[in-house]
Write a protein that holds these residues in place. Structure first.
Motif, PDB file in Angstrom:
ATOM      1  N   UNK A 149    -134.097 -32.103 -49.904  1.00 35.26           N
ATOM      2  CA  UNK A 149    -134.344 -33.221 -50.807  1.00 35.26           C
ATOM      3  C   UNK A 149    -133.302 -32.641 -52.179  1.00 35.26           C
ATOM      4  N   UNK A 150    -133.432 -33.476 -53.169  1.00 36.36           N
ATOM      5  CA  UNK A 150    -132.622 -33.411 -54.447  1.00 36.36           C
ATOM      6  C   UNK A 150    -133.623 -32.804 -55.516  1.00 36.36           C
ATOM      7  N   UNK A 151    -133.336 -31.842 -56.285  1.00 30.93           N
ATOM      8  CA  UNK A 151    -134.330 -31.292 -57.291  1.00 30.93           C
ATOM      9  C   UNK A 151    -134.400 -32.017 -58.589  1.00 30.93           C
ATOM     10  N   UNK A 152    -133.080 -32.904 -58.442  1.00 32.01           N
ATOM     11  CA  UNK A 152    -133.171 -33.686 -59.649  1.00 32.01           C
ATOM     12  C   UNK A 152    -134.061 -34.868 -59.883  1.00 32.01           C
ATOM     13  N   UNK A 153    -134.382 -35.365 -58.588  1.00 35.87           N
ATOM     14  CA  UNK A 153    -135.079 -36.640 -58.427  1.00 35.87           C
ATOM     15  C   UNK A 153    -136.595 -36.473 -58.464  1.00 35.87           C
ATOM     16  N   UNK A 154    -137.286 -37.396 -59.029  1.00 37.65           N
ATOM     17  CA  UNK A 154    -138.767 -37.156 -58.933  1.00 37.65           C
ATOM     18  C   UNK A 154    -139.414 -37.471 -57.805  1.00 37.65           C
ATOM     19  N   UNK A 155    -138.950 -38.448 -56.956  1.00 42.32           N
ATOM     20  CA  UNK A 155    -139.581 -39.034 -55.814  1.00 42.32           C
ATOM     21  C   UNK A 155    -138.257 -39.016 -54.991  1.00 42.32           C
ATOM     22  N   UNK A 156    -137.868 -38.127 -54.409  1.00 39.37           N
ATOM     23  CA  UNK A 156    -136.772 -37.858 -53.390  1.00 39.37           C
ATOM     24  C   UNK A 156    -136.971 -38.463 -51.962  1.00 39.37           C
ATOM     25  N   UNK A 157    -136.043 -38.915 -51.446  1.00 39.48           N
ATOM     26  CA  UNK A 157    -136.090 -39.094 -50.073  1.00 39.48           C
ATOM     27  C   UNK A 157    -135.699 -37.953 -49.231  1.00 39.48           C
ATOM     28  N   UNK A 158    -136.449 -37.310 -48.233  1.00 38.01           N
ATOM     29  CA  UNK A 158    -136.163 -36.227 -47.625  1.00 38.01           C
ATOM     30  C   UNK A 158    -135.195 -36.688 -46.161  1.00 38.01           C
ATOM     31  N   UNK A 159    -134.387 -35.917 -45.849  1.00 36.36           N
ATOM     32  CA  UNK A 159    -133.478 -35.978 -44.809  1.00 36.36           C
ATOM     33  C   UNK A 159    -133.170 -34.831 -43.997  1.00 36.36           C
ATOM     34  N   UNK A 160    -132.925 -34.893 -42.785  1.00 34.85           N
ATOM     35  CA  UNK A 160    -132.533 -33.589 -41.666  1.00 34.85           C
ATOM     36  C   UNK A 160    -131.092 -33.560 -41.658  1.00 34.85           C
ATOM     37  N   UNK A 161    -130.449 -32.401 -41.748  1.00 33.67           N
ATOM     38  CA  UNK A 161    -129.186 -32.181 -41.723  1.00 33.67           C
ATOM     39  C   UNK A 161    -128.910 -31.222 -40.678  1.00 33.67           C
TER      40      UNK A 161
ATOM     41  N   UNK B 273    -134.625 -26.569 -51.554  1.00 40.01           N
ATOM     42  CA  UNK B 273    -135.545 -27.706 -51.975  1.00 40.01           C
ATOM     43  C   UNK B 273    -135.389 -28.263 -50.424  1.00 40.01           C
ATOM     44  N   UNK B 274    -136.287 -27.958 -49.531  1.00 42.13           N
ATOM     45  CA  UNK B 274    -136.342 -28.501 -48.099  1.00 42.13           C
ATOM     46  C   UNK B 274    -137.863 -27.916 -47.416  1.00 42.13           C
ATOM     47  N   UNK B 275    -137.985 -28.475 -46.262  1.00 43.51           N
ATOM     48  CA  UNK B 275    -139.168 -28.035 -45.536  1.00 43.51           C
ATOM     49  C   UNK B 275    -138.801 -26.863 -44.946  1.00 43.51           C
ATOM     50  N   UNK B 276    -137.618 -26.555 -44.427  1.00 37.48           N
ATOM     51  CA  UNK B 276    -137.021 -25.521 -43.527  1.00 37.48           C
ATOM     52  C   UNK B 276    -135.765 -25.445 -43.678  1.00 37.48           C
ATOM     53  N   UNK B 277    -135.069 -24.204 -43.713  1.00 35.60           N
ATOM     54  CA  UNK B 277    -133.600 -24.083 -43.599  1.00 35.60           C
ATOM     55  C   UNK B 277    -132.981 -22.936 -42.785  1.00 35.60           C
ATOM     56  N   UNK B 278    -132.054 -23.054 -41.597  1.00 35.31           N
ATOM     57  CA  UNK B 278    -131.612 -22.086 -41.032  1.00 35.31           C
ATOM     58  C   UNK B 278    -130.011 -22.332 -41.154  1.00 35.31           C
ATOM     59  N   UNK B 279    -129.421 -21.204 -41.522  1.00 38.22           N
ATOM     60  CA  UNK B 279    -127.988 -21.121 -41.889  1.00 38.22           C
ATOM     61  C   UNK B 279    -127.171 -19.981 -41.160  1.00 38.22           C
ATOM     62  N   UNK B 280    -126.027 -19.974 -40.972  1.00 37.31           N
ATOM     63  CA  UNK B 280    -125.026 -18.849 -40.835  1.00 37.31           C
ATOM     64  C   UNK B 280    -124.776 -18.163 -42.164  1.00 37.31           C
ATOM     65  N   UNK B 281    -124.471 -16.958 -41.966  1.00 43.53           N
ATOM     66  CA  UNK B 281    -124.104 -16.193 -43.474  1.00 43.53           C
ATOM     67  C   UNK B 281    -122.786 -16.784 -43.701  1.00 43.53           C
ATOM     68  N   UNK B 282    -122.415 -17.629 -44.785  1.00 42.37           N
ATOM     69  CA  UNK B 282    -121.138 -18.086 -44.942  1.00 42.37           C
ATOM     70  C   UNK B 282    -120.356 -17.274 -45.938  1.00 42.37           C
ATOM     71  N   UNK B 283    -119.111 -17.313 -46.046  1.00 37.69           N
ATOM     72  CA  UNK B 283    -118.405 -16.362 -47.113  1.00 37.69           C
ATOM     73  C   UNK B 283    -118.029 -17.375 -48.328  1.00 37.69           C
TER      74      UNK B 283
END
Length: 448
Positions: free
Chosen positions: A242-254, A294-304
């Motif tokens: 979700x976006x930190x700037x929004x009061x009632x943001x819609x959540x999405x999965x990426x 700002x998310x429920x969970x996040x996994x990511x590669x270590x990017x450069x």
């Protein structure tokens, strides 16, 4: 070093150049020095997993510790002024320093302001040392990981190894004798001046980490996890973004898979494409700062690195049109990709500075050029949904769009929900008709 540039920081509204920046959200610092440390964090993302983890652990630990009452903005301003007083001629001993003070009539009315500053500052420096010793001792005894605090604690122990903490405890109470004032002014401003400066730096670092910890508790944030290259099929997986700037943001999965590391994002104007791309980019950026996201969970590669082109404009000073600025930006991105490889690239409505046919061919050529690049992640949005026919031949491309709904009573409803596929809505004429734009022109013509 993690690659990021001013355009990307501006796209993400990362710094306090604009209202409601990411920095402002996390900035609960009390001291000026603490804010400087936090500002420096935002300028220099990390690409070392151990450093990121250590910062995360320190913030998580401090989220459960109430330290606010220990910090005083004005006290630190005075202490910086105290340390910046003109250096005394170095004395070989405390006694000679004491004699020097009397020789300059230090205790006369002429020196009253300086004397009061020194007397108060000795007390406050002692308070900081005692408070730090307690904070680090409690952290070291904790059964939780403390990350960066462990290194700070070790450095603090080395610096204060020859300090008499029991005596400093008494000095911190403020009822000091003339002898104690002379002694500790001599120690703090002469013998240990550099060490005291380092202790102040630790104090500011604690303030910066505590500041982020307060934001962690205030809003639903999580710490991301980093995955190794051979762990699973995902390069990036964010649940409940979700976006930190929004009061009632819609959540999405990426979810970005290794086999489909190019996203082609479509959707009409106002569907939220740019906001979604900023939200994804902000999560990647914050993750590499060692901060919660700002998310429920996040996994990511270590990017450069992270490079975005979302709010790119003309460069009037250099005489560049919008399109030529896009060309120069793409050339820079290609060069960075050649050097770094593992970066996240976000391109929003690319080639809007030229005509439709030019934009169509240029976007298609770009997508063909980046096909086969496996370590990087590409998010590319476009109005030109017709490209999907050609792009479907490329198995590396994942198609996503933001859904809209047509309702009899409300008309077009923007759901801001992400879905698989390609948007086919044409809303431009619908908006023009709804706002009766053409009717107004007809009225003007009829009135003539």
């Amino acid at each position: 070093m993690f690659t990021i540039d001013k355009q990307t920081l501006s796209d993400l509204n990362a710094m306090s150049w604009n209202a409601s920046s990411l920095l402002d959200f996390f900035d609960n610092t009390i001291t000026v020095g603490g804010r400087d440390v936090l500002y420096d964090y935002f300028l220099h993302p990390l690409n070392d997993q151990e450093q990121i983890q250590h910062r995360q652990e320190a913030i998580a630990y401090l989220a459960a510790v109430d330290m606010d009452k220990l910090f005083d903005k004005y006290m630190m301003d005075d202490l910086e002024r105290y340390l910046s007083l003109p250096k005394e001629v170095y004395s070989q001993s405390q006694f000679s320093y004491y004699v020097d003070k009397f020789a300059t009539n230090f205790w006369s009315l002429t020196y009253e302001k300086e004397r009061l500053l020194i007397t108060q500052s000795i007390k406050e420096v002692a308070q900081i040392i005692i408070n730090l010793s307690v904070v680090f001792e409690n952290a070291s005894c904790s059964d939780k990981p403390i990350g960066l605090l462990a290194r700070l604690s070790h450095s603090f122990s080395e610096i204060t190894a020859d300090f008499n903490l029991e005596e400093l405890q008494k000095v911190s109470l403020g009822k000091n004798t003339l002898n104690a004032i002379i002694k500790y002014d001599y120690i703090f401003r002469n013998v240990k001046r550099n060490d005291i400066t380092e202790i102040f730096a630790m104090w500011y670092t604690l303030d910066a980490l505590r500041s982020v910890a307060k934001s962690l508790k205030r809003k639903q944030l999580v710490f991301p996890q980093f995955i190794e290259k051979d762990e699973g099929e995902n390069l990036l997986n964010i649940k409940g973004l979700y976006n930190l700037a929004l009061e009632n943001p819609i959540k999405n999965d990426v979810e970005v898979k290794r086999c489909q590391n190019i996203w082609f994002l479509t959707g009409a104007n106002m569907t939220g494409k740019s906001t979604l791309l900023k939200s994804i980019s902000a999560c990647v950026y914050l993750a590499h700062l060692g901060l919660p996201v700002p998310a429920d969970s996040m996994q990511a590669m270590l990017f450069q690195g992270l490079i975005t082109t979302i709010n790119l404009g003309d460069n009037l000073i250099a005489g560049y049109s919008h399109f030529f600025n896009e060309v120069r930006r793409l050339k820079m991105i290609a060069g960075t990709l050649e050097k770094k490889g593992k970066i996240v690239i976000v391109l929003d409505e690319l080639f809007k500075g030229t005509n439709y046919q030019d934009a169509y061919e240029a976007t298609l050529k770009l997508m063909d050029s980046i096909a086969g690049i496996e370590d990087a992640v590409f998010f590319i949005s476009s109005h030109i949904a017709e490209l999907s026919t050609e792009l479907k031949k490329n198995k590396q491309v994942a198609f996503r769009f933001l859904k809209t709904e047509m309702q009899d009573d409300k008309g077009v409803v923007f759901t801001y929900c992400l879905a698989s596929g390609v948007a086919d809505e044409k809303l431009g004429m619908w908006f023009l008709e709804r706002e009766k734009v053409f009717d107004t022109f007809e009225k003007v013509k009829s009135a003539q």
